[in-house]
Each structure stands twice: as structure tokens, then as C-alpha cells.
Design a protein around this motif. Structure first.
Motif: not given
Lengths: 89, 300
Positions: B3-6, B166-168, B172-176, B213-216
Motif C-alpha cells: 500500500i503506497i500513499s502518494v 492513508a499514511i496510517a 510506503y509514502v511516495l513523494i512527487p 503500530g504503524i511503520h510507513p
């Protein structure tokens, strides 16, 4: 014709890489400004440093502006990032 | 399933174009991809669905807004998913491209969610924090672990409760980011907010018995809308790319190029550029190179 001196032409007066390396180790912009001031650099030497750091500049940029760009590219961006990420805000 | 948050704090960085093309190309390569549009501007939604069709068939009861409203107990997350028509013919084999649409009123949902925070005591407040920030986790869990290879969540350029969901939920977090001053500052804002959310969430999670817990992780910054001259990014933008790398943030080697001619009207036809413009092999090739890099980091 491009009349900007190449690195090898002014190597005798300045080691651009070591100036850039020193700036990259500094933690305040004031420290960087004093350091550049102490080196008594000519405009052509500042241009060589900027070019070595891949910092864009224009012929009409004044010397002070060129110094600001060099300091921003070596010190300023780190301080900006730290300021935004600081837990105190 | 990954799962990726953009997301980027700064708007207008080509986030939706990146999400649509990444999702489209991965589906074309045989992956099962679900896109979730969490941005109330609904740009990702309107990149695949015509506004009139959205209004008639999706807006009343089949958008992500329905999941965040108080009566969500009556719907299943799966019921919100649909398969965009126009893009279907470009995907063959095992690939799938599904979407949960956004809603223009999603902007008001944050106020409702914020009202559910707090509590009579610390324990209750922590429980409410977890409940409010885990709505999307609940929904995705309903889908089952093998339903998709990848979920891409297109986030709004803010850090409200819906975005935090979404982050939770994400691995991963993808940052454009555009290679400019304000966009790269948005990366710093985001890292700070991300760290704070993880701390807050995990602190509350330790109070609950069944809450993990969360670990993005930050997957990386991908530079978008890049202008080139003689095969390299123009000189005005290169310092921002170099500085981001020096700040010890993972940065993708590949870029997404600025090209109004191709990207400006692509959403009108409901098919991402990467799946249609074989005549512009250079642009398509660059997107494919980015997807190669993404695939290597996340899916292989």
C-alpha cells in the motif's frame, strides 16, 4: 566568446573544491559569509566555485548575489530543512 | 499486497498524473492495482471517469466519502470499487486497474472526523484517535490480503485526518515534487508531519490491546514536471534535486518530464499517457523507467 576562466586557469589562486567542502561543513550562513570574505575572492573565482557546485548564475548577478547563491547551495538549504523539521514548531 | 500513499504538501506537483500513469503501467504489466482517490479535487477520479458519469453513477453512494461518513456500517468497502471502462481495453492478461472514486464533498468529512476525537479520559481519547485514524485500514482489511498486488492512494496536499488515514494504512509514502524551492520545502513539511503522526499513532496504539503500530517508510521523492535541456534537467532545477539527495531522503533516479502537449488533456480520454502515446517513445520510455525503478523497490 566565453571569457569565464576555467578551473585550471585560476587554480593557482584558489582551490574551489576545498572552499566548497569547507562551506558544506559550516552550520550558519554568517559563518559562511565571513569565510568567503576572509578569502578575498574575485568574481571569476566565485564563478568557478558556483560552477563546481552546479549552482546556476547569470552574468548580471552581482558579487554579493553570487556569494548568497553559494552559501544557499552549501549551508542555507540544510538550515531551511532543519527549521521546518524542528520539533519546536 | 503493498500500500503506497502518494502525497506532497505542495499542490500542483503532478501527483495525480504520476499516480494514474504508475497505476496504468503496472496494471499493463500484469499487476492487480487498486487506486483510491482521497483528494476532494477528485482529479484522479476525473482522469478515468467523465464528470457526468461520476455524478450519475458514483457520487450518490459509491465514493470514498461514503466510507468516512458515520453510517458506514451499512456498506462494504468492496462495494465502492469500480473498473474504469476506457482504460480496460489497454490492459490484458492478469492485470487489473480498479478505482475508488473521490467526492467533492470529501473536504467536509474532516470536520466530522475531528468531532469524533477527544474523550472523557486519556484512555478514551487514545482509543478515539486510533478509531478515527484507522478507518481506511479497516476498509482495506475487508478486501483480503491477496485481492490486489498494490493499492495506490492519491492524497490531498494537506495533512488532515483523511490524509492521515492513508499514511496510517500505507507501507510506503511516495513523494512527487517539482524541482523548485517551494515543492522541495513541501517534502520537509511532509517528513515532519509523518514523524509526528507515527509517534502519536503508536503511542495511542500501545494503550489498546489489539491495535498494531504503524511503520510507513518514505519510498522516495520522484521529481516531476522536469524541464530538460541537452538531456539533463535545466540548470535552475538541478540544485533542488542535488539538495534533496543531500538531505538523506531516498530519491528516484528517474524523472517525469514536463510535457503539456501530452499530459494536459490525457484525463479527458480516461487513459494515462503511458498506455496510449507510443508515438512519443521518449516520454513513455521515461515513465516506464520510473515504473521499473518503482517495481524493483516495491514489488520484486
Amino acid at each position: 566568446m566565453n571569457n569565464i576562466p576555467c578551473l585550471h586557469e585560476i587554480r593557482s589562486t584558489i582551490d574551489a573544491e576545498s572552499v566548497a567542502d569547507a562551506l558544506c561543513q559550516m552550520n550558519t550562513c554568517e559563518e559562511g559569509e565571513l569565510f568567503l570574505l576572509s578569502k578575498h575572492l574575485k568574481r571569476a573565482e566565485l564563478e568557478v566555485i558556483a560552477r563546481g557546485l552546479d549552482i546556476p548564475f547569470q552574468k548580471r548577478d552581482r558579487t554579493d548575489r553570487l556569494k548568497d547563491k553559494i552559501i544557499e547551495g552549501t549551508i542555507g538549504f540544510r538550515l531551511r530543512s532543519q527549521a521546518i523539521r524542528s520539533n519546536s514548531i | 499486497m503493498k500500500i503506497i500513499s502518494v502525497i506532497n504538501y505542495k499542490g500542483g506537483v503532478g501527483k495525480t498524473t504520476l499516480t494514474a500513469n504508475l497505476a496504468g503501467e503496472l496494471a499493463c504489466r500484469g499487476y492487480k492495482v487498486l487506486m483510491i482517490d482521497l483528494d476532494p479535487q477528485a482529479s484522479l477520479t476525473f482522469s478515468f471517469v467523465k464528470p457526468n458519469d461520476w455524478r450519475k453513477t458514483l457520487a450518490p453512494s459509491k465514493t470514498i466519502k461514503n466510507w468516512f461518513t458515520p453510517d458506514k456500517g451499512t456498506i462494504k468497502f468492496n462495494d465502492l470499487i469500480f473498473e474504469p471502462e476506457a482504460v480496460k481495453e489497454h490492459i490484458s492478461g492478469d492485470g487489473l486497474l480498479h478505482l475508488i472514486a473521490s467526492h467533492l464533498d470529501l473536504i467536509n468529512v474532516d470536520l466530522e472526523l475531528a468531532a469524533q476525537l477527544g474523550g472523557a479520559n486519556l484512555r478514551q481519547a487514545k482509543q478515539n484517535f486510533i478509531t478515527t485514524h484507522s478507518r481506511l485500514i479497516e476498509g482495506i482489511e475487508q478486501l483480503g490480503k491477496n485481492s490486489y498486488d498494490l493499492i495506490l492512494i492519491d492524497c490531498p496536499p494537506n495533512f488532515n485526518i483523511v490524509t492521515k488515514n492513508a499514511i496510517a494504512a500505507g507501507d510506503y509514502v511516495l513523494i512527487p515534487a517539482k524541482p523548485d524551492y517551494l515543492s522541495t520545502m513541501g517534502v520537509d513539511y511532509l517528513r515532519k508531519s509523518l514523524d509526528r503522526l507515527v509517534t502519536d499513532y503508536n503511542e495511542c496504539a500501545t494503550a489498546g490491546e489489539d491495535t498494531e503500530g504503524i511503520h510507513p517508510k518514505v519510498l522516495g521523492v520522484v521529481f516531476t514536471m522536469v524541464q530538460f535541456y541537452r538531456g539533463v534537467p535545466i540548470s535552475a532545477t538541478r540544485p533542488f534535486i542535488a539538495q534533496t539527495k543531500k538531505l538523506q531522503i531516498p530519491v528516484f533516479e528517474s524523472y517525469i518530464r514536463e510535457n503539456k502537449t501530452l499530459f494536459a488533456d490525457a484525463p479527458l480520454y480516461g487513459v494515462p499517457v503511458v498506455l496510449t502515446n507510443s508515438s512519443r517513445a521518449d516520454i513513455v520510455g521515461e515513465i516506464e523507467t520510473f515504473v521499473d525503478e518503482f517495481e524493483h523497490k516495491v514489488l520484486l
